[in-house]
Design a protein around this motif. Structure first.
Motif, PDB file in Angstrom:
ATOM      1  N   ALA A  95       0.825  -1.215   0.000  1.00 24.20           N
ATOM      2  CA  ALA A  95       0.000   0.000   0.000  1.00 24.20           C
ATOM      3  C   ALA A  95       0.857   1.262   0.000  1.00 24.20           C
ATOM      4  CB  ALA A  95      -0.940  -0.003   1.206  1.00 24.20           C
ATOM      5  N   THR A  96       1.910   1.265   0.807  1.00 24.35           N
ATOM      6  CA  THR A  96       2.802   2.430   0.881  1.00 24.35           C
ATOM      7  C   THR A  96       3.549   2.628  -0.435  1.00 24.35           C
ATOM      8  OG1 THR A  96       3.143   1.905   3.216  1.00 24.35           O
ATOM      9  CG2 THR A  96       4.612   3.539   2.237  1.00 24.35           C
ATOM     10  N   ASN A  97       4.066   1.546  -0.997  1.00 21.05           N
ATOM     11  CA  ASN A  97       4.763   1.632  -2.282  1.00 21.05           C
ATOM     12  C   ASN A  97       3.849   2.167  -3.363  1.00 21.05           C
ATOM     13  OD1 ASN A  97       6.469  -1.541  -1.699  1.00 21.05           O
ATOM     14  ND2 ASN A  97       7.053   0.515  -1.077  1.00 21.05           N
ATOM     15  N   PHE A  98       2.601   1.662  -3.399  1.00 22.26           N
ATOM     16  CA  PHE A  98       1.653   2.079  -4.430  1.00 22.26           C
ATOM     17  C   PHE A  98       1.294   3.562  -4.275  1.00 22.26           C
ATOM     18  CE2 PHE A  98      -2.331   2.469  -6.718  1.00 22.26           C
ATOM     19  CZ  PHE A  98      -2.136   1.645  -7.821  1.00 22.26           C
ATOM     20  N   ALA A  99       1.037   3.986  -3.037  1.00 26.69           N
ATOM     21  CA  ALA A  99       0.686   5.389  -2.787  1.00 26.69           C
ATOM     22  C   ALA A  99       1.836   6.319  -3.163  1.00 26.69           C
ATOM     23  CB  ALA A  99       0.309   5.581  -1.318  1.00 26.69           C
ATOM     24  N   ASN A 100       3.054   5.960  -2.778  1.00 25.03           N
ATOM     25  CA  ASN A 100       4.218   6.778  -3.121  1.00 25.03           C
ATOM     26  C   ASN A 100       4.403   6.862  -4.633  1.00 25.03           C
ATOM     27  OD1 ASN A 100       4.739   7.126  -0.419  1.00 25.03           O
ATOM     28  ND2 ASN A 100       6.429   5.680  -0.327  1.00 25.03           N
ATOM     29  N   GLY A 101       4.177   5.736  -5.316  1.00 24.80           N
ATOM     30  CA  GLY A 101       4.289   5.717  -6.776  1.00 24.80           C
ATOM     31  C   GLY A 101       3.249   6.596  -7.442  1.00 24.80           C
ATOM     32  N   CYS A 102       2.029   6.604  -6.910  1.00 23.89           N
ATOM     33  CA  CYS A 102       0.959   7.453  -7.453  1.00 23.89           C
ATOM     34  C   CYS A 102       1.304   8.927  -7.314  1.00 23.89           C
ATOM     35  CB  CYS A 102      -0.366   7.161  -6.742  1.00 23.89           C
ATOM     36  SG  CYS A 102      -1.095   5.565  -7.147  1.00 23.89           S
ATOM     37  N   VAL A 103       1.800   9.322  -6.148  1.00 26.79           N
ATOM     38  CA  VAL A 103       2.197  10.719  -5.927  1.00 26.79           C
ATOM     39  C   VAL A 103       3.321  11.095  -6.891  1.00 26.79           C
ATOM     40  CG1 VAL A 103       3.236  12.348  -4.292  1.00 26.79           C
ATOM     41  CG2 VAL A 103       1.486  10.746  -3.512  1.00 26.79           C
ATOM     42  N   ALA A 104       4.290  10.207  -7.055  1.00 28.31           N
ATOM     43  CA  ALA A 104       5.402  10.464  -7.982  1.00 28.31           C
ATOM     44  C   ALA A 104       4.882  10.628  -9.408  1.00 28.31           C
ATOM     45  CB  ALA A 104       6.411   9.321  -7.914  1.00 28.31           C
ATOM     46  N   GLY A 105       3.857   9.854  -9.783  1.00 28.58           N
ATOM     47  CA  GLY A 105       3.269   9.957 -11.116  1.00 28.58           C
ATOM     48  C   GLY A 105       2.602  11.294 -11.359  1.00 28.58           C
ATOM     49  N   ILE A 106       1.891  11.808 -10.361  1.00 26.96           N
ATOM     50  CA  ILE A 106       1.217  13.109 -10.494  1.00 26.96           C
ATOM     51  C   ILE A 106       2.235  14.238 -10.661  1.00 26.96           C
ATOM     52  CG2 ILE A 106      -0.224  14.807  -9.289  1.00 26.96           C
ATOM     53  CD1 ILE A 106      -1.612  12.416  -7.909  1.00 26.96           C
ATOM     54  N   VAL A 107       3.250  14.249  -9.811  1.00 31.47           N
ATOM     55  CA  VAL A 107       4.290  15.278  -9.883  1.00 31.47           C
ATOM     56  C   VAL A 107       4.983  15.238 -11.249  1.00 31.47           C
ATOM     57  CG1 VAL A 107       6.522  16.023  -8.947  1.00 31.47           C
ATOM     58  CG2 VAL A 107       4.692  15.305  -7.396  1.00 31.47           C
ATOM     59  N   THR A 108       5.301  14.036 -11.702  1.00 30.51           N
ATOM     60  CA  THR A 108       6.003  13.863 -12.973  1.00 30.51           C
ATOM     61  C   THR A 108       5.185  14.372 -14.149  1.00 30.51           C
ATOM     62  OG1 THR A 108       7.142  11.916 -12.110  1.00 30.51           O
ATOM     63  CG2 THR A 108       7.084  12.165 -14.507  1.00 30.51           C
ATOM     64  N   THR A 109       3.899  14.072 -14.159  1.00 32.81           N
ATOM     65  CA  THR A 109       3.034  14.444 -15.282  1.00 32.81           C
ATOM     66  C   THR A 109       2.981  15.948 -15.488  1.00 32.81           C
ATOM     67  OG1 THR A 109       1.666  12.477 -14.980  1.00 32.81           O
ATOM     68  CG2 THR A 109       0.710  14.279 -16.250  1.00 32.81           C
ATOM     69  N   TYR A 110       2.665  16.686 -14.447  1.00 34.72           N
ATOM     70  CA  TYR A 110       2.534  18.139 -14.582  1.00 34.72           C
ATOM     71  C   TYR A 110       3.869  18.810 -14.881  1.00 34.72           C
ATOM     72  CZ  TYR A 110      -2.357  18.253 -13.284  1.00 34.72           C
ATOM     73  OH  TYR A 110      -3.728  18.091 -13.288  1.00 34.72           O
ATOM     74  N   ALA A 111       4.951  18.248 -14.371  1.00 37.54           N
ATOM     75  CA  ALA A 111       6.263  18.871 -14.568  1.00 37.54           C
ATOM     76  C   ALA A 111       6.832  18.636 -15.965  1.00 37.54           C
ATOM     77  CB  ALA A 111       7.248  18.345 -13.521  1.00 37.54           C
ATOM     78  N   THR A 112       6.434  17.535 -16.614  1.00 38.78           N
ATOM     79  CA  THR A 112       7.087  17.159 -17.871  1.00 38.78           C
ATOM     80  C   THR A 112       6.152  17.069 -19.068  1.00 38.78           C
ATOM     81  OG1 THR A 112       6.810  14.771 -17.467  1.00 38.78           O
ATOM     82  CG2 THR A 112       8.792  15.822 -16.567  1.00 38.78           C
ATOM     83  N   GLN A 113       4.881  17.446 -18.923  1.00 33.94           N
ATOM     84  CA  GLN A 113       3.927  17.296 -20.024  1.00 33.94           C
ATOM     85  C   GLN A 113       4.357  18.014 -21.316  1.00 33.94           C
ATOM     86  OE1 GLN A 113       1.490  15.236 -20.121  1.00 33.94           O
ATOM     87  NE2 GLN A 113       0.722  15.815 -22.140  1.00 33.94           N
TER      88      GLN A 113
END
Length: 294
Positions: A205-223
């Motif tokens: 659960a922790t790994n998945f949640a951390n990965g989701c947050v990393a995905g959101i940050v990555t998307t907006y920063a690199t779109q």
């Protein structure tokens, strides 16, 4: 992959776990990637595509069939396996060189720098050619339909333009990969080091949640880099500068964030899947392979 673990991850573990994680993530989330790519390639202002990825997916399913949603999927899966194998391997190796020997962790800046370096290596070794084929297949499917498969597309493009045809959009892809890997892996490891310092237990659960947050940050920063890369790697191809001018002409500055909603649909899930699978596979392989590196 963790900046908080005291033992270095063996290179073969990073390689295998990264490849498995990349393949699983790509196969599970491909329809979102397909929808995002379609929107970024579409430039008809009189008939705009919906921003909701589920609407795009349902429209393609209704008009072109289920198989159309996986056009170019094999190319992406192979590319993702190569990309994530290389970037996890590179990241873990670079991270070990950058980490503080006393705390066995990295500063946030060094986490980002390690991710950026790993992204550049992955772009050169795997990402640019496979992304070029995937994008060309998706673009070709809505128009000329001259490519029968990924291998056929490679042969045609190589025959027409040589090896450089597979590296069309290299600058945009490398910028995207450097930024995306820096933000994705950097954010994930910053969160993990933060949790480690506060003795928060790591699990699925922790790994998945951390990965989701990393995905959101990555998307907006690199779109913007992703949009430029997609235009550069269309079936006809374009230079990075031509792609930049075309996007600006079609949609202004906001055009560089076209497909963000669809990419979020994929990256939120993909971030969770990628890091969770990686951690689980690495945990299985370490007891088997770690003794070989002692």
């Amino acid at each position: 992959m963790s900046g908080s673990e005291s033992t270095q991850t063996p290179p073969m573990v990073s390689l295998i776990a990264g490849a498995v994680a990349g393949g699983v993530e790509a196969a599970a989330t491909y329809p979102f990637e397909f929808a995002k790519t379609r929107v970024q390639l579409h430039n008809n202002p009189t008939n705009p595509r919906p921003r909701n990825p589920f609407l795009v997916i349902s429209e393609v399913f209704r008009t072109e069939g289920a198989r159309a949603l996986y056009r170019g999927c094999s190319s992406l899966i192979i590319g993702s396996m190569g990309k994530d194998a290389v970037r996890f391997l590179a990241f873990d190796a670079i991270k070990s060189a950058y980490k503080d020997p006393e705390t066995d962790t990295l500063t946030p800046m060094r986490n980002m720098l390690a991710g950026m370096t790993a992204g550049i290596v992955a772009s050169i070794c795997a990402v640019t050619p496979t992304e070029r084929i995937k994008t060309a297949l998706i673009d070709d499917a809505r128009g000329e339909k001259r490519f029968h498969s990924g291998l056929h597309a490679i042969r045609v493009l190589y025959k027409e333009h040589g090896l450089l045809a597979l590296y069309r959009g290299f600058a945009g892809t490398t910028l995207k990969q450097a930024g995306a890997t820096a933000f994705r892996m950097g954010t994930y490891n910053i969160l993990k080091d933060f949790e480690h310092a506060r003795h928060i237990e790591q699990g699925v659960a922790t790994n998945f949640a951390n990965g989701c947050v990393a995905g959101i940050v990555t998307t907006y920063a690199t779109q913007p880099f992703d949009t430029i890369k997609t235009r550069s790697q269309s079936a006809r191809g374009a230079t990075t500068l031509e792609a930049f001018k075309g996007i600006l002409s079609d949609g202004g500055v906001r055009g560089f964030w076209r497909g963000t909603v669809m990419r979020l649909g994929r990256t939120i899930c993909s971030g969770g899947i990628l890091f969770t699978v990686y951690e689980q596979v690495a945990a299985l392989l370490k007891p088997i392979m770690a003794p070989r590196y002692r």
